[in-house]
Motif scaffolding. Structure first.
Motif, PDB file in Angstrom:
ATOM      1  N   ASN A   1       0.864  -1.184   0.000  1.00  0.00           N
ATOM      2  CA  ASN A   1       0.000   0.000   0.000  1.00  0.00           C
ATOM      3  C   ASN A   1       0.900   1.234   0.000  1.00  0.00           C
ATOM      4  N   LEU A   2       1.109   1.813  -1.161  1.00  0.00           N
ATOM      5  CA  LEU A   2       2.014   2.963  -1.293  1.00  0.00           C
ATOM      6  C   LEU A   2       1.343   4.228  -0.767  1.00  0.00           C
ATOM      7  N   GLY A   3       1.923   4.792   0.291  1.00  0.00           N
ATOM      8  CA  GLY A   3       1.357   6.001   0.880  1.00  0.00           C
ATOM      9  C   GLY A   3       1.845   7.288   0.256  1.00  0.00           C
ATOM     10  N   GLY A   4       3.016   7.234  -0.409  1.00  0.00           N
ATOM     11  CA  GLY A   4       3.547   8.432  -1.036  1.00  0.00           C
ATOM     12  C   GLY A   4       5.059   8.431  -1.074  1.00  0.00           C
ATOM     13  N   PHE A   5       5.608   9.559  -1.507  1.00  0.00           N
ATOM     14  CA  PHE A   5       7.045   9.714  -1.659  1.00  0.00           C
ATOM     15  C   PHE A   5       7.540  10.876  -0.803  1.00  0.00           C
ATOM     16  N   LEU A   6       8.716  10.675  -0.214  1.00  0.00           N
ATOM     17  CA  LEU A   6       9.409  11.741   0.505  1.00  0.00           C
ATOM     18  C   LEU A   6      10.737  11.966  -0.197  1.00  0.00           C
ATOM     19  N   SER A   7      10.915  13.144  -0.793  1.00  0.00           N
ATOM     20  CA  SER A   7      12.168  13.472  -1.474  1.00  0.00           C
ATOM     21  C   SER A   7      13.000  14.385  -0.591  1.00  0.00           C
ATOM     22  N   LEU A   8      14.292  14.084  -0.487  1.00  0.00           N
ATOM     23  CA  LEU A   8      15.218  14.838   0.358  1.00  0.00           C
ATOM     24  C   LEU A   8      16.257  15.493  -0.528  1.00  0.00           C
ATOM     25  N   MET A   9      16.461  16.812  -0.374  1.00  0.00           N
ATOM     26  CA  MET A   9      17.377  17.517  -1.270  1.00  0.00           C
ATOM     27  C   MET A   9      17.774  18.873  -0.714  1.00  0.00           C
ATOM     28  N   SER A  10      18.831  19.420  -1.282  1.00  0.00           N
ATOM     29  CA  SER A  10      19.278  20.776  -0.965  1.00  0.00           C
ATOM     30  C   SER A  10      18.780  21.733  -2.038  1.00  0.00           C
ATOM     31  N   LEU A  11      18.737  23.012  -1.701  1.00  0.00           N
ATOM     32  CA  LEU A  11      18.368  24.034  -2.692  1.00  0.00           C
ATOM     33  C   LEU A  11      19.572  24.683  -3.363  1.00  0.00           C
ATOM     34  N   ALA A  12      20.755  24.556  -2.764  1.00  0.00           N
ATOM     35  CA  ALA A  12      21.879  25.399  -3.177  1.00  0.00           C
ATOM     36  C   ALA A  12      22.723  24.811  -4.290  1.00  0.00           C
TER      37      ALA A  12
END
Length: 445
Positions: free
Chosen positions: A136-147
């Motif tokens: 049961n896929l609840g969603g995605f969490l993407s981790l990243m920098s802006l710089a």
């Protein structure tokens, strides 16, 4: 519901590794005997493991993170892999990563226009493979920098592909805002281009500011020589307080899990407002915890003042800011999610966070605040509270960043470095226009 984490660039991969480590530390921590019954504690552990990890047929097999790792250089991915394996409690799957031998050189266009299309088919296949493992896929969490170039440029490109591939899935991005006096001279360009693209493709953006994180390490955790690992631990503490199991009380009277979908349904009541911040209390060094006791009334009084005065931590709160006080402007919210963990959490009075004066006038009173209660303590704090807010909080910083980027763009500084990779001036202008509208929307709450 399972959450797939997409770790993008050096920053995203380092945070991802620390986040899974934080989850497992929580799973293996020993709760106080008076907190939860043994069967409830096992249910909690099982929910954490099924949400963020998967296991083979044997329960003795080490849990594997539901994650895809992306970077244009192999060093950080290799380090993150090894640190996970050395923990002895969890690991990454061997083939769930993509890396090359050359980075993006802090150039957003290099990441978005060159590396992004080149890695698209491989990365999306890795993500599809991970999604197929979820019941049961609840969603995605993407981790990243802006710089930088990879986390921001490739990250924005992969996020767009993710939305195309999974049009109905919840996508939440956690972004790290660079230091105001950062070393990357084009960081404001990169931030404008990243945020404007994300705003079109994701359901929510969790903003973490390096300057605020640094202050927490220095003033609350008493760390003398602050490293990126220290900062990442603070980020992951905040994320984990939001993501670890905590039953929510809906305004209809029903209860539900704090899945990404349930949280975002409440926190993002309108698609023009997607910026979230996380405030939590208490935060202190392990040594200080031994000599500290708290009552819910005091914790929540400080947390509410942190919200209305837009303070990143309990130290240095401006107590002069008042709601409905003449000549005093307070931080206005669209929605708040208050999560309480630990001893006597069900008896805490959360009514002050329902005050209609805290919210935009068009928000229905019964839809402004959602609360969650988890009797199991987190991170050795007997009592702790987290406030996830959709408010005006990030707007001042964003306004300043857009202004600095526009000043550079007006003189066409470094624009040629982006143009040589295929980014047009119109795409810059579109980015500025998107964020100017976001800023205007929040300012008029």
């Amino acid at each position: 519901m399972s959450i797939i984490t997409v770790q993008l660039g050096q920053c995203g991969n380092q945070i991802g590794g620390q986040l899974f480590h934080t989850f497992m530390e929580d799973v293996h921590s020993k709760p106080l005997a008076t907190q939860v019954a043994p069967d409830k504690n096992e249910d909690y552990k099982d929910e954490v493991l099924s949400r963020f990890f998967y296991r083979g047929e044997s329960r003795e097999e080490m849990p594997r993170a539901r994650a895809v790792m992306v970077d244009m250089e192999p060093k950080v991915i290799a380090q993150t892999y090894q640190e996970a394996k050395r923990s002895g409690t969890w690991c990454y799957s061997e083939k769930q990563h993509y890396c090359q031998q050359r980075g993006s050189g802090n150039n957003w266009a290099h990441g978005f226009c060159i590396h992004g299309p080149a890695c698209q088919s491989t990365v999306m296949e890795l993500i599809r493979r991970e999604a197929e493992k979820c019941d049961n896929l609840g969603g995605f969490l993407s981790l990243m920098s802006l710089a930088g170039g990879t986390g921001s440029g490739v990250g924005a490109y992969v996020t767009r592909c993710l939305r195309d591939e999974f049009p109905h899935a919840f996508i939440m991005n956690q972004v790290v805002w660079p230091y105001k006096m950062g070393e990357v001279i084009v960081q404001n360009y990169n931030a404008v281009l990243t945020l404007s693209r994300l705003y079109h493709n994701v359901d929510a953006i969790i903003v973490m500011e390096n300057d605020h994180l640094h202050k927490i390490c220095q003033q609350l955790l008493s760390i003398k020589k602050i490293s990126f690992k220290d900062i990442n631990k603070v980020i992951c503490h905040k994320l984990a307080t939001m993501l670890q199991p905590c039953p929510l009380s809906k305004y209809t009277g029903d209860t539900c899990s704090n899945s990404i979908g349930e949280m975002l349904e409440h926190l993002v009541p309108h698609p023009d407002y997607k910026l979230l911040t996380v405030k939590n209390i208490p935060q202190m060094s392990a040594a200080a915890q031994e000599f500290s006791t708290y009552q819910w009334h005091g914790l929540l009084k400080h947390l509410r003042q942190m919200l209305i005065s837009d303070a990143p931590m309990e130290e240095g709160i401006d107590w002069q800011v008042r709601v409905n006080s003449q000549g005093s402007h307070h931080n206005t919210s669209l929605a708040n999610l208050l999560l309480l963990r630990g001893k006597e959490s069900s008896s805490a009075d959360t009514a002050p966070f329902s005050d209609s004066a805290l919210y935009a006038p068009w928000i229905p009173p019964d839809a402004a605040l959602m609360t969650g209660v988890q009797p199991r303590a987190f991170n050795h704090y007997e009592k702790s509270a987290s406030l996830i807010s959709n408010s005006q909080s990030p707007v001042t910083l964003m306004d300043s960043m857009v202004g600095k980027a526009w000043d550079m763009f007006s003189s066409r500084a470094y624009v040629h470095q982006y143009a040589k990779h295929g980014l047009t001036e119109d795409e810059f202008l579109d980015g500025f226009a998107t964020l100017e509208q976001v800023i205007a929307n929040y300012k008029h709450l």
